[in-house]
Design a protein around this motif. Structure first.
Motif, PDB file in Angstrom:
ATOM      1  N   LYS A  87      46.365  37.079  37.885  1.00 37.35           N
ATOM      2  CA  LYS A  87      46.770  38.473  38.033  1.00 37.35           C
ATOM      3  C   LYS A  87      47.891  38.622  39.063  1.00 37.35           C
ATOM      4  O   LYS A  87      48.826  39.396  38.895  1.00 37.35           O
ATOM      5  CB  LYS A  87      45.561  39.317  38.439  1.00 37.35           C
ATOM      6  N   MET A  88      47.794  37.875  40.148  1.00 38.26           N
ATOM      7  CA  MET A  88      48.839  37.966  41.167  1.00 38.26           C
ATOM      8  C   MET A  88      50.181  37.424  40.651  1.00 38.26           C
ATOM      9  O   MET A  88      51.248  37.944  40.975  1.00 38.26           O
ATOM     10  CB  MET A  88      48.408  37.192  42.419  1.00 38.26           C
TER      11      MET A  88
ATOM     12  N   SER B 152      41.279  33.764  38.067  1.00 38.40           N
ATOM     13  CA  SER B 152      41.654  35.097  37.602  1.00 38.40           C
ATOM     14  C   SER B 152      42.524  35.796  38.633  1.00 38.40           C
ATOM     15  O   SER B 152      43.508  36.458  38.309  1.00 38.40           O
ATOM     16  CB  SER B 152      40.390  35.914  37.320  1.00 38.40           C
ATOM     17  N   HIS B 153      42.165  35.613  39.910  1.00 38.81           N
ATOM     18  CA  HIS B 153      42.947  36.224  40.984  1.00 38.81           C
ATOM     19  C   HIS B 153      44.381  35.682  40.998  1.00 38.81           C
ATOM     20  O   HIS B 153      45.352  36.433  41.091  1.00 38.81           O
ATOM     21  CB  HIS B 153      42.248  35.934  42.307  1.00 38.81           C
ATOM     22  N   LYS B 154      44.530  34.371  40.887  1.00 40.77           N
ATOM     23  CA  LYS B 154      45.875  33.769  40.872  1.00 40.77           C
ATOM     24  C   LYS B 154      46.675  34.235  39.667  1.00 40.77           C
ATOM     25  O   LYS B 154      47.882  34.496  39.762  1.00 40.77           O
ATOM     26  CB  LYS B 154      45.764  32.245  40.863  1.00 40.77           C
TER      27      LYS B 154
ATOM     28  N   HIS C 292      44.184  43.963  46.168  1.00 45.23           N
ATOM     29  CA  HIS C 292      42.873  43.426  46.526  1.00 45.23           C
ATOM     30  C   HIS C 292      41.916  44.534  46.931  1.00 45.23           C
ATOM     31  O   HIS C 292      40.717  44.495  46.641  1.00 45.23           O
ATOM     32  CB  HIS C 292      43.033  42.411  47.669  1.00 45.23           C
TER      33      HIS C 292
ATOM     34  N   LEU D 299      36.038  37.975  43.359  1.00 42.40           N
ATOM     35  CA  LEU D 299      36.879  37.703  42.186  1.00 42.40           C
ATOM     36  C   LEU D 299      36.923  36.208  41.934  1.00 42.40           C
ATOM     37  O   LEU D 299      36.868  35.392  42.859  1.00 42.40           O
ATOM     38  CB  LEU D 299      38.303  38.218  42.402  1.00 42.40           C
TER      39      LEU D 299
ATOM     40  N   GLU E 249      38.663  32.860  41.411  1.00 44.28           N
ATOM     41  CA  GLU E 249      39.930  32.394  42.035  1.00 44.28           C
ATOM     42  C   GLU E 249      41.032  32.232  40.995  1.00 44.28           C
ATOM     43  O   GLU E 249      42.176  32.619  41.235  1.00 44.28           O
ATOM     44  CB  GLU E 249      39.667  31.079  42.766  1.00 44.28           C
TER      45      GLU E 249
END
Length: 499
Positions: free
Chosen positions: A43-44, A39-41, A22, A35, A37
C-alpha cells in the motif's frame, strides 16, 4: 549538498503522509490496528508512486533547510527519518516549479549561467541568488554577449556591464617640419621616369623617356655625365654600394650594368620577354632582381650574368620589386593587385597579399622598422614582416600612386600621376603636408606627374622625377616650428576593417 537537502525534504513529506495513512488504521479505543507487513509495504509503494512520484524528481532550484535536533536512523525503506513527533522543531521550505506528467527533468543551472543571471538582477537580489545557486560540473554554458560576470569580493557584488569597446583612435603624430621646393633641375628631353642617389651622396642619377641616363651633381644640380645605350624609355636605375657599378633597365627589355670607371656597359642580362619596369640590388650578396611586364621577376647573378631564378606567379605586369637582407628577401607588387613575398633560396612565393583592389605600382621598406608600405589607387597600406600582417591604411591620396619613399625619421612620401605629393607620419598615418608644385613653364598642365622620388643619403633633401621633364629638389623648412606650423590633428577613428 543540494541533492541531500532535496531528498531530505521530499522524504520528510512522504514520511508525514505515511504517518497520516497509518493513523487511519487506529481503532476506537486508541490502539493501532495491526497490519500485515507485506500489505503495508504494498500500500505504501502504491501511494508513493501515485501521489509523490513527480515530487521525487522535482528540479528544486533553491532550498532553505533549517533543522533543530538530532537525526534518526534510516527507516525500513532505506530513507533517513527526521522525527517531527519528538518535540523537536523541523522547518522546511521547498520552492520550485509545478511539474506535470510531460515535464522533463531539468539540470541544475551551471555556474556561468547563474552568474550571468545574477548580473541581470538588481545588486541586492544578485548577491542573494548568486550565493544560493549551485554550480554544476562540466557545464559549458557561456555568459550572454555584452555582459560581464558579477565580481564577488567579500560578499559584495559589483555589477559591471560590458561597455561597448571604443574604436581605436589615431595617437598624436610626431611633428615634422614642412618641406619646401628650393631647386628645379632641367636637362632631360622626356619624362623623367626613375631616380637614385649614390651611396657617397655626391651625385645622383636619373633615367628618362628620352632614352638617356644622366648623372647630376647633388650639391649644385649641374649635369656631370650623360650615358646613352638604351633604345627605349629607361624605367629603372640603381647604384651599387658594393662595387662601382650602375644598373639600368628599360622598356627595350634590356638590363645593363655600367662600369662607372669607364662609363660604358660591361654586362647585359638577357631573359625578360617584355619591358623591364624596375630593379633592385640585394644589400648583402651580389644578386640583382628585376621585374617586368611579362609578369615575372628574375634573379640574376651580378658577376656571371646567369639567371638564378624566374619568379613566376603574378598574372599581370610586375611594377615594382624590393630586396632586403632579412626574410622575406624579395617583395614584388603587380598590376594584378597582389603583393608577393618570395623565398629567395627556393624561388617560390611565401605569402600573397590580396588586400589591394587596384594595381600596386610602388613598394617601400622602412629603413629601421621591420615593416613596409605599398601604394595603390585605392589606398596606401602598411604591412609587417615576415608574414605581411596588415597594420593600417593611409587614406586620402586619391590618385594613381607611382612612387613611395621613406626616411628614418618616419616621413613617408607618396607621389602620384596627377602631380600631387603627400607627406605622412609613418607611425600614425597622419598626412601632415600636401604638395602640388607648378609644372615647368612651357609644359602642359597634363604633364604634371611624379614618377619617382628618393631621399638623399643625409635624408635632408628630397628629389622627385616628374613628367614635366624636370627633377625637383625639396628640403625641410628651417624656420618652421611646432608653434608656427601646428599639427592640425584630431583623434579620428581608425577604420581598420577596410581593405
Amino acid at each position: 549538498m543540494v541533492e541531500e537537502v532535496q531528498k531530505h525534504s521530499v522524504h520528510t513529506l512522504v514520511f508525514r503522509s505515511l504517518k497520516r495513512t497509518h493513523d487511519m488504521f487506529v481503532a476506537d479505543n486508541g490502539k493501532p490496528v495491526p497490519l500485515d507487513e507485506e500489505s503495508h509495504k504494498r500500500k505504501m509503494a502504491v501511494k508513493l508512486r501515485n501521489e509523490y512520484g513527480p515530487v521525487l524528481h522535482m528540479p528544486t532550484l533553491k532550498e532553505n533547510f533549517k533543522e533543530k535536533g538530532p537525526q534518526n536512523a534510516s527507516d525500513s525503506y532505506g530513507h533517513k527519518q527526521y522525527p517531527a513527533n519528538q518535540g523537536q522543531e523541523v522547518e522546511y521550505l521547498v520552492t520550485g516549479v509545478a511539474l506535470t506528467a510531460d515535464t522533463k527533468i531539468q539540470r541544475m543551472p551551471s555556474e556561468s549561467a547563474a552568474q550571468s543571471l545574477a548580473v541581470a538582477l538588481p545588486p541586492s537580489q544578485a548577491r542573494v541568488d548568486a550565493n544560493r545557486a549551485a554550480p554544476a560540473v562540466g557545464s559549458d554554458r557561456s555568459q550572454p554577449a555584452g555582459m560581464t560576470l558579477a565580481v564577488m569580493e567579500g560578499g559584495n557584488a559589483k555589477n559591471s556591464a560590458l561597455m561597448a569597446k571604443k574604436a581605436p583612435t589615431m595617437p598624436k603624430p610626431q611633428w615634422h617640419p614642412p618641406w619646401k621646393l628650393y631647386r628645379v633641375i632641367s636637362g632631360h628631353l622626356g619624362w623623367v621616369r626613375c631616380i637614385a642617389v649614390e651611396p657617397g651622396n655626391q651625385w645622383f642619377v636619373t633615367g628618362s623617356a628620352d632614352r638617356t641616363i644622366k648623372i647630376w651633381d647633388l650639391a649644385s644640380g649641374k649635369l656631370k655625365l650623360s650615358l646613352t645605350g638604351h633604345i627605349s624609355t629607361v624605367r629603372g636605375v640603381i647604384v651599387s654600394a658594393r662595387s662601382p657599378y650602375l644598373f639600368s633597365c628599360g622598356e627595350d627589355k634590356q638590363v645593363k650594368c655600367w662600369d662607372l670607371e669607364y662609363n660604358k656597359v660591361i654586362r647585359h642580362y638577357h631573359g625578360h620577354l617584355s619591358a623591364v619596369y624596375g630593379l633592385d640590388l640585394h644589400p648583402t650578396i651580389d644578386v640583382l632582381v628585376t621585374c617586368s611586364r611579362d609578369s615575372t621577376a628574375r634573379i640574376w647573378d651580378v658577376r656571371t650574368k646567369a639567371s638564378v631564378h624566374t619568379l613566376s606567379g603574378h598574372t599581370n605586369a610586375v611594377a615594382t620589386v624590393r630586396c632586403q637582407a632579412a626574410e622575406p628577401q624579395i617583395i614584388t607588387g603587380s598590376h594584378d593587385t597582389t603583393i608577393r613575398l618570395w623565398d629567395l633560396v627556393a624561388g617560390k612565393t611565401r605569402v600573397t597579399l590580396t588586400n589591394h583592389k587596384k594595381s600596386v605600382r610602388a613598394v617601400v621598406l622602412h629603413p629601421r622598422h621591420y615593416t613596409f608600405a605599398s601604394g595603390s589607387p585605392d589606398n596606401i597600406k602598411q604591412w609587417k614582416f615576415p608574414d605581411g600582417s596588415f597594420i593600417q591604411n593611409l587614406s586620402g591620396h586619391n590618385a594613381i600612386i607611382n612612387t613611395l619613399t621613406v626616411n628614418s625619421d618616419g616621413v613617408l612620401v607618396s607621389g602620384a600621376d596627377n602631380g600631387t605629393m603627400h607627406l605622412w607620419d609613418w607611425r600614425t598615418g597622419y598626412n601632415f603636408q600636401r604638395v602640388h608644385a607648378a609644372v615647368q613653364p612651357g609644359s602642359l598642365d597634363s604633364e604634371s606627374g611624379i614618377f619617382a622620388c628618393a631621399f638623399d643619403q643625409s635624408e635632408s633633401r628630397l628629389l622627385t622625377a616628374e613628367a614635366d621633364k624636370t627633377i625637383k629638389v625639396y628640403r625641410e623648412d628651417d624656420t618652421a616650428t611646432e608653434e608656427t606650423h601646428p599639427i592640425s590633428w584630431k583623434p579620428e577613428i581608425i577604420k581598420r576593417k577596410r581593405f
